[in-house]
Design an enzyme around this catalytic site. Sequence first.
Site, mmCIF file in Angstrom:
data_model
loop_
_atom_site.group_PDB
_atom_site.id
_atom_site.type_symbol
_atom_site.label_atom_id
_atom_site.label_comp_id
_atom_site.label_asym_id
_atom_site.label_seq_id
_atom_site.Cartn_x
_atom_site.Cartn_y
_atom_site.Cartn_z
ATOM 1 N N GLU A 443 9.225 -5.595 0.005
ATOM 2 C CA GLU A 443 8.887 -6.499 1.092
ATOM 3 C C GLU A 443 7.844 -7.519 0.616
ATOM 4 O O GLU A 443 6.759 -7.159 0.194
ATOM 5 C CB GLU A 443 8.335 -5.631 2.235
ATOM 6 N N ASP A 521 5.744 -1.553 3.286
ATOM 7 C CA ASP A 521 4.443 -1.051 3.720
ATOM 8 C C ASP A 521 4.605 0.185 4.594
ATOM 9 O O ASP A 521 5.596 0.328 5.296
ATOM 10 C CB ASP A 521 3.712 -2.121 4.552
ATOM 11 N N ASP A 523 3.565 0.932 7.400
ATOM 12 C CA ASP A 523 3.145 0.681 8.779
ATOM 13 C C ASP A 523 4.367 0.324 9.622
ATOM 14 O O ASP A 523 5.495 0.349 9.138
ATOM 15 C CB ASP A 523 2.078 -0.420 8.829
ATOM 16 N N ASP A 525 5.465 -2.451 10.887
ATOM 17 C CA ASP A 525 6.232 -3.595 10.397
ATOM 18 C C ASP A 525 7.082 -3.219 9.190
ATOM 19 O O ASP A 525 8.239 -3.601 9.077
ATOM 20 C CB ASP A 525 5.266 -4.709 9.970
#
Length: 659
Positions: A443, A521, A523, A525
């Site tokens: 990403e 990541d 998280d 998102d």
Amino acid sequence: MSENINHEENQYSANSIQVLEGLEAVRKRPSMYIGDVGKRGLHHLVYEVVDNSIDEALAGFCTHIEVSINEDNSITVRDNGRGIPTGMHEKEHRSALEVVLTVLHAGGKFSKDSYKVSGGLHGVGVSCVNALSDYLKAEIHREGKIFVQEYSKGKPVTGVDVVGETDDTGTIITFHPDSEIFTASIVYDYDTLAARLRELAYLNKGITLTLTDRREPVRDTDDNGVETESFRKDIFYSKDGLKEFVQYLDADSEKLIENPICLETDKIIPIEIAMQYNTGFTEKIYSYVNNINTIEGGTHLQGFRMGLTRTLKNYAEKNGMLAKLKFDLDASDFREGLTAVVSVKVAEPQFEGQTKTKLGNGEVVSAVSQATAGALESYLEENPKDAKAIVDKVILAATARHAARKAREMVQRKTVMSGAGMPGKLADCSERDPEKCELFLVEGDSAGGTAKQGRDRMTQAILPLRGKILNVEKAMEHRVFESEEIRNIYTALGVTVGTEEDSKALNLSKLRYHKVIIMTDADVDGSHIATLILTFFFRYMQDLIRNGYVYLATPPLYLVKKGREEIYCWTEEQRRDAAAKLGKGSDKGVTVQRYKGLGEMSDEQLWDTTMDPQKRLLRQITIDNAAEAERTFSMLMGDDVPPRREFIEANAHYANIDA
Ligand code: 0RA
């Protein structure tokens, strides 16, 4: 049916050596009988036992099947059928019960005339489960008595003992998988079992299946504020069968017609079909033979497609609805936005294909196509408004297909040119043997840069992806092929896009990496982006997943530090333990760094925690239950935002590994 059974005595007699050899063979080469000895095989044991109870239900003698996961990860399956006969089996000189539990494929010995319609993927019977369990207990309620016999690794350790009296009838099998066989894990996953029992409830309407997790009680407070303890439990029951199955699968799509179109025949080949059109673009057809999901399709699916295409085309032509169309319709145009379940029961199914999930029986084609055509014809005549909506949608699909062909040809040209045609963003590895090569889909450019620095250049390639890739669940096919990020993925992987006939057929022999690792990541998102990429793989490269080539990387959530000592942590628990260990009782000098993104790590840290094949933990993506996966992706990526947010938040801790 009971020709071979007499009920005079329940006497335990010695085992024949031949039989022992039978089950020894199962223990020696378990994968030959249950597919594998990993998670799938472990869960397969449960399905095998449940299938026996389903057979009893389909024969009309059983209405309830209860499955429990017990505290020690043993499983209990209880049904209210007739109970496995316990009397002496004349030819075998032991109880019928023991024959069922120790002879491979013993089911057939009892029933020549009534065929088994259920039966797991490998259809090996409960004796296999017995062979692969270090403990199994059969409790039979029959003829007013309770009979019990216990086994270990397939061998009886007791006779068939009468332990009490009863008014009811039924079979209760408890087994504990043998950890000598299932060496990776013997821990059952509730959701995996739940998905299969739900599926079985839809496929066999009127049967109640329950699942209870007795491993740890769920604590709660009741209305009076009193603490309660109960077990997680689900009850699966479907009154309307496939109609409800289709509604369940399509719950998050916008409907084109109000209710599913359903049909059921009770001829020599029993056929049940339910179908629904939505306003989306994907085709979701699930086919089953004797309750087995036929992933590779086969003659029943072929029959359904033929009946569907022929009937809709005839109807549209007859009503002059194709007059303005400038190009020919393709069979695939009739299946855009179609969600359907096709279930047939075949007495002697021939399974073909790589995974033996493709029905080969030729006679099934015309049976299913005629049934489909008949039912659909009447439906269209009786519901002209729906008929028009469907035909309009078919025409729209054909128009879009023409646009998509151009886009696809572009990808094709770029993919075919090898070497020089690689995307500019790809940092390739130097190794050329696909078996040894890994592609990281990362990403963002910044994390991509770190990964490029940290990687092993020999075997690890990096392809940075820009932010959120296209949500293919909501996009028409030509948009998918026009997306630069997606074209880069095709090109980097080296696989060619499918033919017009099957837009999802992949040429896997050209695949340049045998590990495709999604690294985002840790998280919310990041997990959304991972889900978008997975959705693309699921819809357009499903074979990549089915062959076990797709993985998720698991970057750590925390770094706990004191002086020069550092511990990476993936869970809250690890973080607490690490702080306690480094601090030795006090938290002085202990710092906790929460990683918000891959970009916050140095290239060295990223290598150490997430990329180094010696230390990292990869999560392989598998499809346990195709229908359930289907629904999950529709739910996650469809129009309805709340369920997606909930799911992603609930599953955001991808990195929470069982360390
Ligand atoms: C053989 C014959 C009969 C029933 C069964 C097997 C049977 C097997 C299983 C396995 C799980 N639950 C089951 N329930 C029944 C019929 C015997 C008769 O005629 O009563």
